[in-house]
Design a protein around this motif. Sequence first.
Motif, PDB file in Angstrom:
ATOM      1  N   GLU A  38      -7.460   1.222  -7.622  1.00 45.10           N
ATOM      2  CA  GLU A  38      -6.338   0.670  -6.850  1.00 45.10           C
ATOM      3  C   GLU A  38      -6.820  -0.261  -5.749  1.00 45.10           C
ATOM      4  OE1 GLU A  38      -2.896   0.941  -6.656  1.00 45.10           O
ATOM      5  OE2 GLU A  38      -2.936   1.763  -8.687  1.00 45.10           O
ATOM      6  N   ARG A  42      -6.248  -4.359  -5.917  1.00 44.66           N
ATOM      7  CA  ARG A  42      -5.402  -5.041  -4.933  1.00 44.66           C
ATOM      8  C   ARG A  42      -6.160  -6.150  -4.220  1.00 44.66           C
ATOM      9  NH1 ARG A  42      -2.582   0.322  -2.253  1.00 44.66           N
ATOM     10  NH2 ARG A  42      -0.892   0.531  -3.759  1.00 44.66           N
ATOM     11  N   TRP A 110      -0.002  -5.217  -8.675  1.00 41.36           N
ATOM     12  CA  TRP A 110      -0.869  -5.605  -7.559  1.00 41.36           C
ATOM     13  C   TRP A 110      -0.544  -7.007  -7.056  1.00 41.36           C
ATOM     14  CZ3 TRP A 110      -5.518  -3.772 -10.912  1.00 41.36           C
ATOM     15  CH2 TRP A 110      -5.644  -2.382 -10.813  1.00 41.36           C
TER      16      TRP A 110
END
Length: 264
Positions: A38, A42, A110
């Motif tokens: 994650e 991002r 994202w």
Amino acid sequence: MSGEQPASSGLRERGSGMGRDQSPGGYEGRGLHGEVVERLGRRIVGGELPEGHTLDVVAMEHEMDVSRTVVRESLKVLKAKGLVDARPKRGTFIRPRAEWRLLDPDVVRWQFEDRSDSQFLDDLAEVRAIVEPASARLAAVRRDDSDIAAMQAALDQMALAAAGEGEAVTADLAFHRALLGATHNELLVRMEVVLGPGLAARDRLVHGAMSDDDPTPAHAAVLDAICTGDAEAAALAAGALLAKSTTDIALARASEATNLLEAQ
């Protein structure tokens, strides 16, 4: 790797599990491996780690306080999404945006989460204008009882949210997901990958600035036409809903601008 900037500067959060701020449907709950995916995803998609940048894997281990196995497994996930690659003597690096899997659900999420910039919302409006009236037209002739029930349940949630008793963004996403499902066209159904995160970003902007807005009647008009099997009326109602969305965004932007001026 002298001269390289650490890829994960500022990410270490010892004892905190690196935070739990992932969006629903992402890698939340998958442990450190998921959280590294994650965070790096991002930062890559957001442009903080630019294309061509070489990742210092050893520095990432120390700064995120995770093992080399966790880092390498996370990079495998990002490689499968087209975001990174590895070469002998060069190491792992960020691939050009043109090589990303842009329709991968996580890459879409994202890219669009927490964004309300004008270009993105304008692009979203154009895509919705192409997809949603056509989807409503198909839904009017292909829907079954379960499709109607799903849209009605979402509409009920929307009405509750407008009365302050529910989550408006969740209800809106549920309605549009059910609308796409009612087309019984697999490719249109999968447009949710693009429209879902986009609608969420749009809804956060509009509902955050216009707390008294009630989108229920405009959505109900779409459902009514679909229920009666009137394909053209369904397409027109979807078009009217999109027109309302455009107006809502303009009003929300004006409200934000006014609030900024008043805060100065």
